[in-house]
Scaffold this motif. Structure first.
Motif, PDB file in Angstrom:
ATOM      1  N   UNK A   1       2.962  -0.171 -13.103  1.00  0.00           N
ATOM      2  CA  UNK A   1       3.548  -1.406 -12.562  1.00  0.00           C
ATOM      3  C   UNK A   1       4.928  -1.069 -12.025  1.00  0.00           C
ATOM      4  N   UNK A   2       5.174  -1.501 -10.800  1.00  0.00           N
ATOM      5  CA  UNK A   2       6.433  -1.240 -10.128  1.00  0.00           C
ATOM      6  C   UNK A   2       6.798  -2.514  -9.374  1.00  0.00           C
ATOM      7  N   UNK A   3       8.010  -3.028  -9.577  1.00  0.00           N
ATOM      8  CA  UNK A   3       8.384  -4.277  -8.912  1.00  0.00           C
ATOM      9  C   UNK A   3       8.336  -4.192  -7.386  1.00  0.00           C
ATOM     10  N   UNK A   4       8.361  -2.982  -6.851  1.00  0.00           N
ATOM     11  CA  UNK A   4       8.325  -2.803  -5.395  1.00  0.00           C
ATOM     12  C   UNK A   4       6.916  -2.569  -4.855  1.00  0.00           C
ATOM     13  N   UNK A   5       5.934  -2.644  -5.713  1.00  0.00           N
ATOM     14  CA  UNK A   5       4.548  -2.390  -5.329  1.00  0.00           C
ATOM     15  C   UNK A   5       3.695  -3.598  -5.685  1.00  0.00           C
ATOM     16  N   UNK A   6       3.064  -4.208  -4.721  1.00  0.00           N
ATOM     17  CA  UNK A   6       2.158  -5.340  -4.926  1.00  0.00           C
ATOM     18  C   UNK A   6       2.801  -6.406  -5.832  1.00  0.00           C
ATOM     19  N   UNK A   7       4.035  -6.740  -5.511  1.00  0.00           N
ATOM     20  CA  UNK A   7       4.777  -7.786  -6.235  1.00  0.00           C
ATOM     21  C   UNK A   7       4.860  -7.551  -7.737  1.00  0.00           C
ATOM     22  N   UNK A   8       4.851  -6.310  -8.161  1.00  0.00           N
ATOM     23  CA  UNK A   8       4.981  -6.001  -9.580  1.00  0.00           C
ATOM     24  C   UNK A   8       3.705  -6.130 -10.382  1.00  0.00           C
ATOM     25  N   UNK A   9       2.581  -6.320  -9.714  1.00  0.00           N
ATOM     26  CA  UNK A   9       1.292  -6.407 -10.419  1.00  0.00           C
ATOM     27  C   UNK A   9       0.922  -5.040 -11.003  1.00  0.00           C
ATOM     28  N   UNK A  10       0.148  -5.047 -12.070  1.00  0.00           N
ATOM     29  CA  UNK A  10      -0.406  -3.797 -12.583  1.00  0.00           C
ATOM     30  C   UNK A  10      -1.420  -3.296 -11.564  1.00  0.00           C
ATOM     31  N   UNK A  11      -1.299  -2.036 -11.177  1.00  0.00           N
ATOM     32  CA  UNK A  11      -2.210  -1.422 -10.213  1.00  0.00           C
ATOM     33  C   UNK A  11      -2.732  -0.119 -10.784  1.00  0.00           C
ATOM     34  N   UNK A  12      -3.828   0.353 -10.220  1.00  0.00           N
ATOM     35  CA  UNK A  12      -4.324   1.666 -10.600  1.00  0.00           C
ATOM     36  C   UNK A  12      -3.350   2.700 -10.064  1.00  0.00           C
ATOM     37  N   UNK A  13      -2.905   3.608 -10.925  1.00  0.00           N
ATOM     38  CA  UNK A  13      -1.894   4.599 -10.565  1.00  0.00           C
ATOM     39  C   UNK A  13      -2.294   5.332  -9.287  1.00  0.00           C
ATOM     40  N   UNK A  14      -1.324   5.441  -8.388  1.00  0.00           N
ATOM     41  CA  UNK A  14      -1.546   6.144  -7.134  1.00  0.00           C
ATOM     42  C   UNK A  14      -2.211   5.301  -6.056  1.00  0.00           C
ATOM     43  N   UNK A  15      -2.417   4.007  -6.345  1.00  0.00           N
ATOM     44  CA  UNK A  15      -3.054   3.106  -5.370  1.00  0.00           C
ATOM     45  C   UNK A  15      -2.234   1.827  -5.280  1.00  0.00           C
ATOM     46  N   UNK A  16      -2.694   0.943  -4.439  1.00  0.00           N
ATOM     47  CA  UNK A  16      -2.150  -0.410  -4.388  1.00  0.00           C
ATOM     48  C   UNK A  16      -3.227  -1.414  -4.826  1.00  0.00           C
ATOM     49  N   UNK A  17      -4.229  -0.935  -5.534  1.00  0.00           N
ATOM     50  CA  UNK A  17      -5.349  -1.771  -5.986  1.00  0.00           C
ATOM     51  C   UNK A  17      -4.971  -2.422  -7.316  1.00  0.00           C
ATOM     52  N   UNK A  18      -4.838  -3.736  -7.344  1.00  0.00           N
ATOM     53  CA  UNK A  18      -4.487  -4.412  -8.595  1.00  0.00           C
ATOM     54  C   UNK A  18      -5.588  -4.268  -9.650  1.00  0.00           C
ATOM     55  N   UNK A  19      -5.163  -4.089 -10.883  1.00  0.00           N
ATOM     56  CA  UNK A  19      -6.106  -4.027 -12.006  1.00  0.00           C
ATOM     57  C   UNK A  19      -6.887  -5.338 -12.074  1.00  0.00           C
ATOM     58  N   UNK A  20      -6.240  -6.431 -11.745  1.00  0.00           N
ATOM     59  CA  UNK A  20      -6.918  -7.733 -11.783  1.00  0.00           C
ATOM     60  C   UNK A  20      -8.110  -7.776 -10.825  1.00  0.00           C
ATOM     61  N   UNK A  21      -8.054  -7.007  -9.732  1.00  0.00           N
ATOM     62  CA  UNK A  21      -9.183  -6.964  -8.790  1.00  0.00           C
ATOM     63  C   UNK A  21     -10.426  -6.410  -9.476  1.00  0.00           C
ATOM     64  N   UNK A  22     -10.240  -5.433 -10.358  1.00  0.00           N
ATOM     65  CA  UNK A  22     -11.377  -4.874 -11.092  1.00  0.00           C
ATOM     66  C   UNK A  22     -12.021  -5.956 -11.963  1.00  0.00           C
ATOM     67  N   UNK A  23     -11.205  -6.636 -12.765  1.00  0.00           N
ATOM     68  CA  UNK A  23     -11.755  -7.641 -13.673  1.00  0.00           C
ATOM     69  C   UNK A  23     -12.374  -8.816 -12.915  1.00  0.00           C
ATOM     70  N   UNK A  24     -11.776  -9.214 -11.803  1.00  0.00           N
ATOM     71  CA  UNK A  24     -12.349 -10.296 -11.000  1.00  0.00           C
ATOM     72  C   UNK A  24     -13.708  -9.894 -10.435  1.00  0.00           C
ATOM     73  N   UNK A  25     -13.803  -8.667  -9.936  1.00  0.00           N
ATOM     74  CA  UNK A  25     -15.074  -8.201  -9.381  1.00  0.00           C
ATOM     75  C   UNK A  25     -16.143  -8.077 -10.459  1.00  0.00           C
ATOM     76  N   UNK A  26     -15.785  -7.556 -11.614  1.00  0.00           N
ATOM     77  CA  UNK A  26     -16.751  -7.438 -12.718  1.00  0.00           C
ATOM     78  C   UNK A  26     -17.204  -8.832 -13.153  1.00  0.00           C
TER      79      UNK A  26
END
Length: 66
Positions: A12-37
């Motif tokens: 999580x980085x405040x300068x990346x995807x508004x501080x959302x938790x993302x998969x390291x090295x990507x801009x893919x939010x972790x929440x996208x995984x749970x929403x898709x599942x």
């Protein structure tokens, strides 16, 4: 040990995807995984749709150990 592995899989980085938790090295939010599942997608489909995410990251996140 689990926390160390989790920190290597996501970030999580405040300068990346508004501080959302993302998969390291990507801009893919972790929440996208749970929403898709939740909507019925499989892990395989998610990996296909988001090629920057690695299987190992999902394994750590879901604690499957695969």
């Amino acid at each position: 040990m689990k926390k160390v592995k989790l920190n290597m899989a996501i970030e999580r980085n405040p300068n990346k995807v508004s501080g959302e938790w993302v998969f390291r090295g990507t801009r893919v939010p972790v929440s996208a995984f749970f929403e898709n599942i939740k909507d019925g997608a499989s892990m395989e489909e998610f990996l296909e749709w988001f090629p920057g995410v690695k299987r190992e990251q999902l394994s750590v996140l879901t604690d499957t150990g695969h």
